[in-house]
Scaffold this motif. Structure first.
Motif, mmCIF file in Angstrom:
data_model
loop_
_atom_site.group_PDB
_atom_site.id
_atom_site.type_symbol
_atom_site.label_atom_id
_atom_site.label_comp_id
_atom_site.label_asym_id
_atom_site.label_seq_id
_atom_site.Cartn_x
_atom_site.Cartn_y
_atom_site.Cartn_z
ATOM 1 N N GLU A 180 0.763 -1.160 -0.197
ATOM 2 C CA GLU A 180 -0.051 0.079 0.005
ATOM 3 C C GLU A 180 0.913 1.415 -0.049
ATOM 4 O O GLU A 180 0.248 2.309 -0.912
ATOM 5 N N ALA A 181 2.063 1.433 0.596
ATOM 6 C CA ALA A 181 2.673 2.422 0.733
ATOM 7 C C ALA A 181 3.391 2.655 -0.558
ATOM 8 O O ALA A 181 3.568 3.789 -0.971
ATOM 9 N N THR A 188 3.735 0.652 -9.679
ATOM 10 C CA THR A 188 2.765 -0.266 -10.347
ATOM 11 C C THR A 188 2.712 -1.555 -9.685
ATOM 12 O O THR A 188 3.629 -1.840 -8.868
ATOM 13 N N ARG A 189 1.924 -2.415 -9.808
ATOM 14 C CA ARG A 189 1.830 -3.845 -9.239
ATOM 15 C C ARG A 189 3.092 -4.343 -9.722
ATOM 16 O O ARG A 189 3.716 -5.109 -8.553
ATOM 17 N N ALA A 190 3.577 -4.489 -10.807
ATOM 18 C CA ALA A 190 4.730 -5.058 -11.393
ATOM 19 C C ALA A 190 6.066 -4.527 -10.335
ATOM 20 O O ALA A 190 6.970 -5.377 -10.084
ATOM 21 N N LYS A 195 10.424 -4.953 -6.982
ATOM 22 C CA LYS A 195 11.253 -4.178 -6.178
ATOM 23 C C LYS A 195 11.061 -4.382 -4.472
ATOM 24 O O LYS A 195 12.121 -3.722 -3.897
ATOM 25 N N ILE A 196 10.106 -4.816 -4.216
ATOM 26 C CA ILE A 196 9.709 -4.983 -2.793
ATOM 27 C C ILE A 196 9.462 -6.190 -2.403
ATOM 28 O O ILE A 196 10.108 -6.791 -1.378
#
Length: 289
Positions: A180-181, A188-190, A195-196
């Motif tokens: 969410e952050a 984006t979702r991708a 990346k996270i």
């Protein structure tokens, strides 16, 4: 009072030490029993005085003859086929499994629970039930015998999404507040996934890669069903199985042992180097479903 507690504490430490010693002894014995067959194969692979099965384990004459003969045979082609299949399957299957796991972990949509139940029930049926129809489909597409390698890749990755269970459980343990952050910051979702989530899910990513690589690396049943009649489309397991036939085992037994050692080395090294992440992936993915 203090003396009583001290005696009780010493008794607990002594009983714990005894139980740990017994457990370690049992584990050592199990390890020795488990390693004996592999050690015998390694020793037999260096035996050069005879290529037939003998009644002793330690060779009377040592040498590299079996390994030299191995690489002068069709083993190189089989090994390359196996490596190509395992590598391609591990890449494609990992991508599909992680995407499916992330989708089922983070998104809520109609029939989500029904889809998961359907895949769970479908996964309970043994793959043997589909072998005949799969062979007919691959044969009609020209993906058997000589062209068995792409056919096997197609079959191995076809149902990859159904192996989402462990990965989804691991993704469920990662707080959704991170997603969410990132979304609030414009990701984006991708980007959230790559990346996270994936950097935090390194153990499960490595676990997925390992399992996806090892399954086709050691497959024999379905591979033999599809790749037959010609050496060009065989993997290592199917090709080496031919050396155990009555008309070849007398000249190929020690070569077979050498081939078994060569096949086991890459997977053993890979697993030992990544064992930490493999265990973390299994235990982490089993926490929450």
């Amino acid at each position: 009072m203090n003396k009583t507690l001290e005696k009780r504490s010493m008794g607990l430490r002594a009983s714990r030490a005894i139980s740990n010693t017994i457990i370690y002894i049992i584990l050592v014995i199990m390890s020795i029993v488990w390693l004996i067959p592999f050690i015998c194969i390694v020793l037999q692979s260096f035996r050069v005085e005879s290529t037939w099965q003998v009644g002793y384990v330690i060779p009377q004459k040592w040498g590299w003859d079996n390994y030299i003969a191995l690489w002068n045979s069709d083993f190189k082609k089989w090994y390359l086929n196996t490596f190509i299949i395992a590598l391609v399957v591990s890449v494609i299957q990992t991508f599909i499994v992680l995407c499916m796991s992330y989708t089922l972990s983070r998104f809520r949509f109609k029939m989500r629970n029904g889809l998961m139940r359907f895949m769970l029930i479908l996964g309970m049926f043994p793959g043997m039930l589909t072998m005949i129809i799969l062979y007919r489909v691959l044969k009609d597409l020209g993906l058997t015998q000589v062209n068995a390698v792409p056919g096997l890749i197609l079959v191995y990755v076809a149902s990859s999404g159904m192996g989402y269970y462990v990965s989804k459980g691991f993704f469920d343990t990662i707080p959704k507040t991170l997603d969410e952050a990132a979304r609030v910051d414009g990701a984006t979702r991708a980007q959230v996934l790559t990346k996270i989530i994936l950097p935090l899910a390194k153990p499960i990513v490595i676990y997925t890669i390992l399992t996806a690589f090892m399954a086709p690396w050691g497959d024999f049943v379905f591979a033999r069903y599809v790749s037959f009649g010609t050496s060009a489309g065989m993997n290592v397991a199917v090709g080496m199985y031919g050396w155990l036939q009555l008309d070849q085992i007398g000249q190929r037994y020690t070569m077979f042992c050498a081939g078994g050692v060569v096949v086991a080395i890459p997977v053993t090294i890979l697993f030992m180097c990544l064992q930490k992440y493999y265990v973390e992936g299994v235990t982490g993915g089993a926490v929450k479903g």
